[in-house]
Enzyme design. Structure first.
Site, PDB file in Angstrom:
ATOM      1  NE  ARG A  32       5.281   3.600 -10.782  1.00 30.24           N
ATOM      2  CZ  ARG A  32       5.730   4.245  -9.941  1.00 30.24           C
ATOM      3  NH1 ARG A  32       5.959   5.417  -9.982  1.00 30.24           N
ATOM      4  NH2 ARG A  32       5.976   3.666  -8.861  1.00 30.24           N
ATOM      5  N   GLY A  33       1.875   3.872  -9.477  1.00 29.56           N
ATOM      6  CA  GLY A  33       2.002   4.136  -8.061  1.00 29.56           C
ATOM      7  C   GLY A  33       0.515   4.424  -7.416  1.00 29.56           C
ATOM      8  CB  ALA A  34      -1.037   2.842  -4.385  1.00 27.24           C
ATOM      9  NE  ARG A  75      -0.723  -2.078 -12.285  1.00 22.35           N
ATOM     10  CZ  ARG A  75       0.576  -1.345 -11.920  1.00 22.35           C
ATOM     11  NH1 ARG A  75       0.646  -0.085 -11.656  1.00 22.35           N
ATOM     12  NH2 ARG A  75       1.552  -2.350 -11.290  1.00 22.35           N
ATOM     13  CD  GLN A 180       8.403  -0.124 -11.158  1.00 24.31           C
ATOM     14  OE1 GLN A 180       9.186  -0.829 -11.050  1.00 24.31           O
ATOM     15  NE2 GLN A 180       7.134  -0.235 -11.655  1.00 24.31           N
ATOM     16  CG  ASP A 221       1.143  -0.891  -4.410  1.00 22.89           C
ATOM     17  OD1 ASP A 221       0.605  -0.043  -5.427  1.00 22.89           O
ATOM     18  OD2 ASP A 221       2.403  -1.235  -4.093  1.00 22.89           O
ATOM     19  CG  ASN A 231       5.684  -1.220  -1.666  1.00 24.49           C
ATOM     20  OD1 ASN A 231       4.753  -0.460  -2.347  1.00 24.49           O
ATOM     21  ND2 ASN A 231       6.855  -1.119  -1.465  1.00 24.49           N
TER      22      ASN A 231
HETATM   23  O1  MRU Z   1       3.647  -1.220 -10.231  1.00 27.78           O
HETATM   24  P1  MRU Z   1       3.846   0.187  -9.630  1.00 27.78           P
HETATM   25  O2  MRU Z   1       5.092   1.089 -10.269  1.00 27.78           O
HETATM   26  O3  MRU Z   1       2.499   0.832  -9.790  1.00 27.78           O
HETATM   27  O4  MRU Z   1       3.862   0.059  -8.038  1.00 27.78           O
HETATM   28  C1  MRU Z   1       4.337   1.153  -7.115  1.00 27.78           C
HETATM   29  C2  MRU Z   1       4.605   0.674  -5.901  1.00 27.78           C
HETATM   30  O5  MRU Z   1       4.701  -0.276  -5.437  1.00 27.78           O
HETATM   31  C3  MRU Z   1       4.630   1.951  -4.760  1.00 27.78           C
HETATM   32  O6  MRU Z   1       5.644   1.552  -4.006  1.00 27.78           O
HETATM   33  C4  MRU Z   1       3.356   1.999  -4.415  1.00 27.78           C
HETATM   34  O7  MRU Z   1       2.458   2.062  -5.063  1.00 27.78           O
HETATM   35  C5  MRU Z   1       3.473   3.307  -3.162  1.00 27.78           C
HETATM   36  S1  MRU Z   1       3.566   4.546  -4.203  1.00 27.78           S
HETATM   37  C6  MRU Z   1       3.427   5.928  -3.211  1.00 27.78           C
END
Ligand code: MRU
Length: 330
Positions: A32-34, A75, A180, A221, A231
């Site tokens: 996970r994470g953009a 997603r 997270q 995101d 985000n």
């Molecule tokens: O649901 P997630 O864990 O994918 O959400 C991640 C976030 O909101 C992060 O802050 C964002 O993706 C930036 S990651 C460099």
């Protein structure tokens, strides 16, 4: 990839050879994470090209279009996923034949992974100048090495500050419901020997009101041309509290996280399963059948943001103008 659902308990690696497995890994937050989702999508398409037994270019392109649809639908909020998939699809379409497609999409996905780390290190350097020696910096969710291919965006800035020789402390929010912050950010920073304290999300106001925070940095995101930032859920609250206490609030994100076409009402906020809220692991923390609202992301308006740190520099308000300049070739 690292199975992030197992952290911080165990550091476990999983190996996939089928794009459907990558899609499931994205859906279930193994990854996970953009930026990490964007690059995983790219590798998913590369795997699909190797999996297909197509003999002709058109047939392989059709197979890839189907794989792209499956990966894209995992997603909806992080724009990096469509960015990564579109880039690989274009590489495939530009190739002459099946063999060249297979070779070039694998190379392109690997290049995307390498570029991600370089991008984060440039962003880190750019952002490190915004913070002073002995600052305490708050961060929300995980925008670290685990959320990218390496080094991280918001946590990349924190790593760069430390690497520049400044002393800093970090306050990481737990980031319910998926945690997270406590499971991943605290794990990464402790691993790197960076002074980190963990707070429940409900203590953001308290820490700011008691002058425990000098600045905030988070990831993103999706960032619109207007400066609206999408985000992790709770970011809007952290930004609102920071404004209330005149604490600078920064966002760190690569250019691949900017969406120059959409308006705020066009962005789909992912709604996740109630079970994320009604329990932690096997422990039930809410009565059966309770109605749950569980958005995974929220929107922070530009007026709450002090600056956006990118690999090409820092953009400041008014964002409509500065973001346009960021994407205007010299
Ligand atoms: O649901 P997630 O864990 O994918 O959400 C991640 C976030 O909101 C992060 O802050 C964002 O993706 C930036 S990651 C460099």
């Amino acid at each position: 990839m690292i199975d992030q659902t197992k952290l911080p308990g165990t550091l476990e690696f999983v190996t996939y050879s089928d794009f459907n497995q990558i899609a499931e890994a994205i859906r279930t937050l193994v990854v996970r994470g953009a930026p990490a989702i964007g690059v995983s999508g790219a590798f998913g398409l590369a795997l699909a090209a190797l999996q297909s037994n197509a003999k002709e270019k058109d047939e392989l392109i059709n197979y890839l279009e189907n794989a792209k649809k499956i990966l894209f639908e995992t997603r909806p909020t992080a724009v990096n996923l469509s960015w990564g998939l579109d880039k690989i699809m274009q590489v495939a379409k530009n190739a002459e034949n099946v063999d060249e497609i297979r070779k070039s999409v694998v190379e392109a996905a690997k290049q995307m992974a390498e570029d991600d780390i370089k991008t984060n290190m440039s962003m880190g350097k750019n952002g490190s100048e915004l913070f002073n020696d002995n600052d305490t910096i708050m961060t929300h969710c995980n925008a670290g090495a685990l959320a990218t291919v390496g080094y991280g965006t918001a946590l990349g800035v924190i790593r760069a500050i430390k690497d520049s020789g400044k002393n800093i402390k970090v306050i990481a929010t737990e980031t319910r419901p998926v945690q997270q912050g406590s499971r991943l950010t605290a794990f990464e920073l402790k691993h790197d020997g960076i002074d980190v304290s963990l707070i429940p999300d409900t203590a953001v106001g308290y820490t700011m009101a008691n002058d425990l925070v000098n600045g905030v940095i988070v990831g993103a995101d999706r960032i619109l041309r207007t400066g609206h930032v999408f985000n992790k859920i709770g970011t809007y609250q952290v930004a609102t509290m920071a404004k209330q206490h005149n604490i600078p609030f920064y966002v760190a994100a690569p250019l691949s996280t900017f969406d120059m076409k959409s308006n705020p009402e066009d962005v789909i906020i992912e709604q996740r399963d109630a079970s994320e809220v009604t329990g932690i692991g096997d422990k039930k923390t809410a009565p059966d059948g309770i109605n749950v609202i569980n958005p995974a992301f929220d929107m922070t308006p530009p007026e709450l943001i002090s600056g956006i740190i990118t690999e090409n520099g820092i953009v400041k308000p008014p964002f409509q103008k500065s973001i346009k300049e960021l994407f205007t070739p010299n």
